[in-house]
Design a protein around this motif. Structure first.
Motif, PDB file in Angstrom:
ATOM      1  N   LYS A 160       0.809  -1.217   0.000  1.00 22.76           N
ATOM      2  CA  LYS A 160       0.000   0.000   0.000  1.00 22.76           C
ATOM      3  C   LYS A 160       0.846   1.273   0.000  1.00 22.76           C
ATOM      4  O   LYS A 160       0.380   2.316  -0.418  1.00 22.76           O
ATOM      5  CB  LYS A 160      -0.957   0.004   1.195  1.00 22.76           C
ATOM      6  CG  LYS A 160      -2.032  -1.053   1.056  1.00 22.76           C
ATOM      7  CD  LYS A 160      -3.014  -1.003   2.178  1.00 22.76           C
ATOM      8  CE  LYS A 160      -4.035  -2.109   1.984  1.00 22.76           C
ATOM      9  NZ  LYS A 160      -5.003  -2.153   3.032  1.00 22.76           N
ATOM     10  N   PHE A 161       2.083   1.207   0.440  1.00 21.81           N
ATOM     11  CA  PHE A 161       2.930   2.391   0.466  1.00 21.81           C
ATOM     12  C   PHE A 161       3.308   2.854  -0.929  1.00 21.81           C
ATOM     13  O   PHE A 161       3.619   4.004  -1.138  1.00 21.81           O
ATOM     14  CB  PHE A 161       4.193   2.140   1.301  1.00 21.81           C
ATOM     15  CG  PHE A 161       3.898   2.057   2.762  1.00 21.81           C
ATOM     16  CD1 PHE A 161       3.640   3.202   3.496  1.00 21.81           C
ATOM     17  CD2 PHE A 161       3.851   0.836   3.394  1.00 21.81           C
ATOM     18  CE1 PHE A 161       3.332   3.120   4.844  1.00 21.81           C
ATOM     19  CE2 PHE A 161       3.558   0.746   4.741  1.00 21.81           C
ATOM     20  CZ  PHE A 161       3.297   1.893   5.464  1.00 21.81           C
ATOM     21  N   TYR A 162       3.266   1.975  -1.904  1.00 24.73           N
ATOM     22  CA  TYR A 162       3.627   2.348  -3.262  1.00 24.73           C
ATOM     23  C   TYR A 162       2.644   3.391  -3.783  1.00 24.73           C
ATOM     24  O   TYR A 162       3.031   4.345  -4.426  1.00 24.73           O
ATOM     25  CB  TYR A 162       3.663   1.132  -4.186  1.00 24.73           C
ATOM     26  CG  TYR A 162       4.427  -0.032  -3.592  1.00 24.73           C
ATOM     27  CD1 TYR A 162       5.642   0.180  -2.933  1.00 24.73           C
ATOM     28  CD2 TYR A 162       3.948  -1.319  -3.664  1.00 24.73           C
ATOM     29  CE1 TYR A 162       6.335  -0.877  -2.370  1.00 24.73           C
ATOM     30  CE2 TYR A 162       4.645  -2.376  -3.114  1.00 24.73           C
ATOM     31  CZ  TYR A 162       5.841  -2.144  -2.470  1.00 24.73           C
ATOM     32  OH  TYR A 162       6.532  -3.187  -1.918  1.00 24.73           O
ATOM     33  N   TYR A 163       1.348   3.178  -3.498  1.00 25.62           N
ATOM     34  CA  TYR A 163       0.341   4.150  -3.908  1.00 25.62           C
ATOM     35  C   TYR A 163       0.601   5.487  -3.223  1.00 25.62           C
ATOM     36  O   TYR A 163       0.519   6.537  -3.847  1.00 25.62           O
ATOM     37  CB  TYR A 163      -1.066   3.672  -3.537  1.00 25.62           C
ATOM     38  CG  TYR A 163      -1.478   2.376  -4.166  1.00 25.62           C
ATOM     39  CD1 TYR A 163      -1.695   2.277  -5.534  1.00 25.62           C
ATOM     40  CD2 TYR A 163      -1.658   1.245  -3.379  1.00 25.62           C
ATOM     41  CE1 TYR A 163      -2.096   1.073  -6.106  1.00 25.62           C
ATOM     42  CE2 TYR A 163      -2.059   0.048  -3.956  1.00 25.62           C
ATOM     43  CZ  TYR A 163      -2.275  -0.030  -5.308  1.00 25.62           C
ATOM     44  OH  TYR A 163      -2.661  -1.209  -5.862  1.00 25.62           O
ATOM     45  N   SER A 164       0.877   5.452  -1.920  1.00 24.45           N
ATOM     46  CA  SER A 164       1.109   6.682  -1.159  1.00 24.45           C
ATOM     47  C   SER A 164       2.294   7.453  -1.703  1.00 24.45           C
ATOM     48  O   SER A 164       2.242   8.682  -1.812  1.00 24.45           O
ATOM     49  CB  SER A 164       1.344   6.350   0.311  1.00 24.45           C
ATOM     50  OG  SER A 164       0.267   5.650   0.863  1.00 24.45           O
ATOM     51  N   THR A 165       3.368   6.750  -2.036  1.00 26.02           N
ATOM     52  CA  THR A 165       4.547   7.418  -2.568  1.00 26.02           C
ATOM     53  C   THR A 165       4.216   8.078  -3.903  1.00 26.02           C
ATOM     54  O   THR A 165       4.543   9.243  -4.128  1.00 26.02           O
ATOM     55  CB  THR A 165       5.709   6.428  -2.752  1.00 26.02           C
ATOM     56  OG1 THR A 165       5.986   5.822  -1.484  1.00 26.02           O
ATOM     57  CG2 THR A 165       6.955   7.121  -3.251  1.00 26.02           C
ATOM     58  N   MET A 166       3.549   7.359  -4.779  1.00 25.91           N
ATOM     59  CA  MET A 166       3.193   7.925  -6.079  1.00 25.91           C
ATOM     60  C   MET A 166       2.303   9.155  -5.919  1.00 25.91           C
ATOM     61  O   MET A 166       2.518  10.166  -6.591  1.00 25.91           O
ATOM     62  CB  MET A 166       2.471   6.888  -6.943  1.00 25.91           C
ATOM     63  CG  MET A 166       3.374   5.816  -7.490  1.00 25.91           C
ATOM     64  SD  MET A 166       2.494   4.631  -8.533  1.00 25.91           S
ATOM     65  CE  MET A 166       2.214   5.643  -9.981  1.00 25.91           C
ATOM     66  N   LEU A 167       1.321   9.069  -5.029  1.00 23.97           N
ATOM     67  CA  LEU A 167       0.421  10.209  -4.820  1.00 23.97           C
ATOM     68  C   LEU A 167       1.141  11.408  -4.230  1.00 23.97           C
ATOM     69  O   LEU A 167       0.864  12.548  -4.595  1.00 23.97           O
ATOM     70  CB  LEU A 167      -0.754   9.796  -3.929  1.00 23.97           C
ATOM     71  CG  LEU A 167      -1.737   8.809  -4.556  1.00 23.97           C
ATOM     72  CD1 LEU A 167      -2.776   8.368  -3.528  1.00 23.97           C
ATOM     73  CD2 LEU A 167      -2.407   9.420  -5.780  1.00 23.97           C
ATOM     74  N   SER A 168       2.073  11.172  -3.317  1.00 24.43           N
ATOM     75  CA  SER A 168       2.786  12.296  -2.709  1.00 24.43           C
ATOM     76  C   SER A 168       3.795  12.921  -3.673  1.00 24.43           C
ATOM     77  O   SER A 168       4.112  14.086  -3.570  1.00 24.43           O
ATOM     78  CB  SER A 168       3.476  11.872  -1.407  1.00 24.43           C
ATOM     79  OG  SER A 168       4.604  11.067  -1.672  1.00 24.43           O
TER      80      SER A 168
END
Length: 147
Positions: free
Chosen positions: A101-109
């Motif tokens: 799930k952190f991959y999505y967060s990194t991309m969004l940030s």
């Protein structure tokens, strides 16, 4: 070519190389004995794909760092999420199952800072979804091999 660009681009490879040493023996013993889905790529594909992915995400992290002016207050969240994502990725080799799930967060940030850097993570996200599906099938189809 600048030293920071080379350093950021090379950093993800450090964990990949260490992970390679950890799994080197298991690829030919334990992993070879597992029942895998028919759509699992050959062992030789993994180093090629990971080299490409690590280079893209490393260069993306350099773009974010550069755009935000280094390690500034604005860089804490996007670079912190990236650091956590990278640490989890490195840990997933010895743990076999990672947290994605952190991959999505990194991309969004990263997206508001640098669309290019964010899009450089898209192949990584796709590969992680693919390998997570492979890992799930291996886990499901090898009940006698679970430790």
């Amino acid at each position: 070519m600048s030293l920071p660009m080379v350093g950021f681009t090379a950093l993800p490879h450090v964990g990949g190389i260490l992970g390679g040493f950890i799994r080197r023996r298991e690829v030919y013993t334990w992993y070879a004995s597992l029942k895998k889905p028919s759509w699992c790529p050959p062992n030789g594909a993994f180093p090629v794909v990971w080299t490409s992915l690590y280079t893209g995400m490393g260069y993306g992290s350099y773009l974010i760092w550069k755009e935000l002016g280094g390690f500034t207050e604005d860089a804490v969240v996007p670079m912190g999420l990236y650091g956590l994502q990278l640490a989890l990725n490195w840990a997933s080799v010895p743990l076999f199952f990672g947290v994605s799930k952190f991959y999505y967060s990194t991309m969004l940030s990263w997206y508001p800072v640098s669309r290019t850097a964010s899009l450089l993570l898209a192949p990584y996200l796709a590969w992680m979804c693919y390998t997570t599906a492979i890992r799930y099938c291996i886990w499901r189809d090898n009940p006698d091999k679970k430790e």
